[in-house]
Design a protein around this motif. Structure first.
Motif, mmCIF file in Angstrom:
data_model
loop_
_atom_site.group_PDB
_atom_site.id
_atom_site.type_symbol
_atom_site.label_atom_id
_atom_site.label_comp_id
_atom_site.label_asym_id
_atom_site.label_seq_id
_atom_site.Cartn_x
_atom_site.Cartn_y
_atom_site.Cartn_z
ATOM 1 N N UNK A 1 18.939 -6.610 -7.007
ATOM 2 C CA UNK A 1 17.529 -6.780 -7.391
ATOM 3 C C UNK A 1 16.648 -6.029 -6.399
ATOM 4 N N UNK A 2 15.772 -5.142 -6.869
ATOM 5 C CA UNK A 2 14.925 -4.412 -5.920
ATOM 6 C C UNK A 2 13.820 -5.297 -5.348
ATOM 7 N N UNK A 3 13.374 -4.935 -4.173
ATOM 8 C CA UNK A 3 12.296 -5.650 -3.503
ATOM 9 C C UNK A 3 11.136 -4.702 -3.272
ATOM 10 N N UNK A 4 9.972 -5.266 -3.012
ATOM 11 C CA UNK A 4 8.831 -4.462 -2.605
ATOM 12 C C UNK A 4 8.123 -5.206 -1.481
ATOM 13 N N UNK A 5 7.061 -4.616 -0.945
ATOM 14 C CA UNK A 5 6.379 -5.218 0.203
ATOM 15 C C UNK A 5 5.268 -6.146 -0.265
ATOM 16 N N UNK A 6 4.998 -7.172 0.525
ATOM 17 C CA UNK A 6 3.907 -8.096 0.216
ATOM 18 C C UNK A 6 2.577 -7.467 0.619
ATOM 19 N N UNK A 7 2.551 -6.775 1.773
ATOM 20 C CA UNK A 7 1.303 -6.164 2.234
ATOM 21 C C UNK A 7 1.607 -4.966 3.135
ATOM 22 N N UNK A 8 0.558 -4.214 3.443
ATOM 23 C CA UNK A 8 0.721 -3.036 4.299
ATOM 24 C C UNK A 8 1.134 -3.463 5.703
ATOM 25 N N UNK A 9 1.988 -2.668 6.331
ATOM 26 C CA UNK A 9 2.463 -3.012 7.677
ATOM 27 C C UNK A 9 2.546 -1.737 8.515
ATOM 28 N N UNK A 10 2.337 -1.897 9.836
ATOM 29 C CA UNK A 10 2.378 -0.738 10.752
ATOM 30 C C UNK A 10 3.306 -1.013 11.918
ATOM 31 N N UNK A 11 3.842 0.078 12.474
ATOM 32 C CA UNK A 11 4.677 -0.015 13.672
ATOM 33 C C UNK A 11 4.457 1.264 14.478
ATOM 34 N N UNK A 123 10.743 -10.113 -4.063
ATOM 35 C CA UNK A 123 11.530 -9.589 -5.178
ATOM 36 C C UNK A 123 10.584 -8.933 -6.169
ATOM 37 N N UNK A 124 10.935 -7.734 -6.596
ATOM 38 C CA UNK A 124 10.081 -7.031 -7.555
ATOM 39 C C UNK A 124 10.393 -7.553 -8.945
ATOM 40 N N UNK A 125 9.412 -8.197 -9.540
ATOM 41 C CA UNK A 125 9.606 -8.760 -10.873
ATOM 42 C C UNK A 125 9.046 -7.760 -11.876
ATOM 43 N N UNK A 126 9.855 -7.454 -12.856
ATOM 44 C CA UNK A 126 9.426 -6.466 -13.849
ATOM 45 C C UNK A 126 8.167 -6.947 -14.566
ATOM 46 N N UNK A 127 7.214 -6.024 -14.712
ATOM 47 C CA UNK A 127 5.990 -6.360 -15.435
ATOM 48 C C UNK A 127 5.864 -5.445 -16.643
ATOM 49 N N UNK A 128 5.245 -5.975 -17.680
ATOM 50 C CA UNK A 128 5.001 -5.154 -18.873
ATOM 51 C C UNK A 128 3.507 -5.161 -19.159
ATOM 52 N N UNK A 129 3.058 -4.044 -19.700
ATOM 53 C CA UNK A 129 1.646 -3.960 -20.085
ATOM 54 C C UNK A 129 1.491 -4.529 -21.486
ATOM 55 N N UNK A 130 0.477 -5.376 -21.642
ATOM 56 C CA UNK A 130 0.237 -5.985 -22.953
ATOM 57 C C UNK A 130 -1.224 -5.797 -23.331
ATOM 58 N N UNK A 131 -1.494 -5.912 -24.635
ATOM 59 C CA UNK A 131 -2.867 -5.812 -25.129
ATOM 60 C C UNK A 131 -3.086 -6.861 -26.203
ATOM 61 N N UNK A 132 -4.301 -7.357 -26.231
ATOM 62 C CA UNK A 132 -4.670 -8.219 -27.357
ATOM 63 C C UNK A 132 -6.182 -8.231 -27.455
ATOM 64 N N UNK A 133 -6.679 -8.720 -28.580
ATOM 65 C CA UNK A 133 -8.133 -8.842 -28.677
ATOM 66 C C UNK A 133 -8.495 -10.237 -29.166
#
Length: 198
Positions: A1-11, A123-133
């Motif tokens: 399962x891929x991961x991503x960062x919660x926020x920007x970080x520096x070192x 954990x990077x959770x897959x997102x989908x783009x949706x539309x409705x009116x």
């Protein structure tokens, strides 16, 4: 399962009088990458080397350092941490002592790696783009629903009502689809954009 960062970080670290600074952040698309690099443009640096990975797409840049000594080692640390939707920029201020190709690989890869070790990952959770009116008088109900679930959305007011585009985690789609059917009494449907990998 891929991961991503919660926020920007520096070192930051000094290696043989050269100062290295790594900045890691999340990016969703190439426009985010451009914005990030523009925001962190620093004319005082000797080199600004970077790498990013979004899904299956990767890019890296050695910015004048010998080929393969900067961007590729930075990318290797991103992939080694199972990260995606991430950019890591490593700035170098040259201190007068040459590091050699092996030294550069260790410096850029090491600085990026230390930076990512400090980062909080999710954990990077897959997102989908949706539309409705919906109609104007129904919008408040949906607005409350979207906000209570921390769903990002954009609304567009038309003559007939409100057009909504949102990004939903996959597990949120069914519940919202049912809610739309209930509130609009079956008049409207949730449309899920099927994205194809280019």
């Amino acid at each position: 399962m891929p991961f991503t960062l919660v926020s920007e970080v520096r070192f930051e670290e000094d290696i043989k009088k050269s100062r290295f600074e790594a900045i890691a952040a999340t990016v969703e698309n190439e426009q985010d990458v451009k914005d990030f690099l523009e925001h962190h443009k620093d004319l005082t640096t000797t080199h600004q080397c970077w790498a990013w990975k979004i899904g299956h797409h990767v890019r890296f840049n050695d910015d004048g350092e010998p080929s393969g000594t900067a961007g590729r080692p930075i990318l290797a640390t991103i992939e080694g941490n199972d990260l995606t939707n991430v950019i890591v920029l490593v700035n170098r201020w040259y201190g007068g002592i040459k590091l050699g190709t092996g030294g550069l690989v260790r410096a850029y890869g090491g600085c990026a790696g230390q930076c990512l070790m400090l980062a909080e990952k999710t954990e990077l959770i897959e997102k989908k783009e949706v539309r409705f009116q919906c109609l104007f008088n129904e919008w408040a109900i949906f607005q409350y629903e979207l906000k209570s679930q921390n769903i990002d959305y954009v609304e567009d007011y038309t003559a007939d009502g409100v057009m909504i585009e949102a990004k939903l985690q996959v597990h949120q789609i069914d519940a919202l689809a049912i809610k739309i059917q209930d509130v609009t009494r079956g008049r409207e449907q949730l449309k899920v954009e099927e994205k194809t990998d280019d």
